[in-house]
Design a protein around this motif. Structure first.
Motif, mmCIF file in Angstrom:
data_model
loop_
_atom_site.group_PDB
_atom_site.id
_atom_site.type_symbol
_atom_site.label_atom_id
_atom_site.label_comp_id
_atom_site.label_asym_id
_atom_site.label_seq_id
_atom_site.Cartn_x
_atom_site.Cartn_y
_atom_site.Cartn_z
ATOM 1 N N ARG A 1 -4.677 -7.817 6.871
ATOM 2 C CA ARG A 1 -3.538 -8.604 7.360
ATOM 3 C C ARG A 1 -2.298 -8.356 6.496
ATOM 4 N NH1 ARG A 1 -6.729 -12.859 7.437
ATOM 5 N NH2 ARG A 1 -7.828 -12.778 9.376
ATOM 6 N N ASP A 2 -2.467 -8.380 5.175
ATOM 7 C CA ASP A 2 -1.345 -8.149 4.252
ATOM 8 C C ASP A 2 -0.739 -6.766 4.466
ATOM 9 O OD1 ASP A 2 -1.760 -10.657 3.170
ATOM 10 O OD2 ASP A 2 -2.801 -9.898 1.376
ATOM 11 N N ASP B 1 -8.222 -10.259 4.826
ATOM 12 C CA ASP B 1 -6.923 -10.657 4.255
ATOM 13 C C ASP B 1 -6.133 -9.440 3.787
ATOM 14 O OD1 ASP B 1 -7.375 -13.336 4.764
ATOM 15 O OD2 ASP B 1 -8.247 -13.706 2.772
ATOM 16 N N MET C 1 -0.822 -4.930 7.172
ATOM 17 C CA MET C 1 -0.171 -4.844 8.484
ATOM 18 C C MET C 1 1.173 -5.569 8.489
ATOM 19 S SD MET C 1 -2.116 -2.963 10.255
ATOM 20 C CE MET C 1 -1.404 -3.163 11.854
ATOM 21 N N ASN C 2 1.345 -6.547 7.613
ATOM 22 C CA ASN C 2 2.593 -7.315 7.595
ATOM 23 C C ASN C 2 3.617 -6.813 6.589
ATOM 24 O OD1 ASN C 2 1.889 -9.167 9.640
ATOM 25 N ND2 ASN C 2 0.532 -10.225 8.212
ATOM 26 N N ARG C 3 3.283 -5.751 5.854
ATOM 27 C CA ARG C 3 4.229 -5.152 4.906
ATOM 28 C C ARG C 3 5.347 -4.448 5.693
ATOM 29 N NH1 ARG C 3 0.082 -2.013 1.024
ATOM 30 N NH2 ARG C 3 -0.902 -3.844 0.132
#
Length: 74
Positions: free
Chosen positions: A67-68, A64, A70-72
C-alpha cells in the motif's frame, strides 16, 4: 486431440453434478481446468520486468508495504 480421462466414482459423480448445474459438458469443464492449470504453471523465457523497472523494498514485504509503495509519488 482426443484421449480418455478416468476418475474415481465419487469424482465422476461430482463432475456430472457440476456439469448439470452449469449447463456445460464434462468435456468443457475439464478443458477449462487444464487450461487454467497450464496458465498457472507457465514459465516465461524472459522476465516480465527489467531490474530498471522495479525497486527494492529492502526485504520481505507485507500488505502495508505494498500500500505504501503504491501511494508514493512517481
Amino acid at each position: 486431440m482426443a484421449w480418455t480421462m478416468r476418475f474415481p466414482a465419487d469424482e465422476e459423480a461430482a463432475l456430472d453434478a457440476q456439469a448439470e448445474v452449469e449447463g456445460r459438458s464434462k468435456h468443457e469443464i475439464t478443458r477449462d481446468a487444464v487450461r487454467a492449470y497450464l496458465i498457472r504453471h507457465r514459465r516465461w523465457d524472459e522476465p516480465l520486468l527489467t531490474d530498471e523497472e522495479t525497486f527494492d523494498l529492502g526485504g520481505p514485504i507485507g500488505k502495508d508495504d505494498i500500500r505504501d509503495a503504491m501511494n508514493r509519488p512517481a
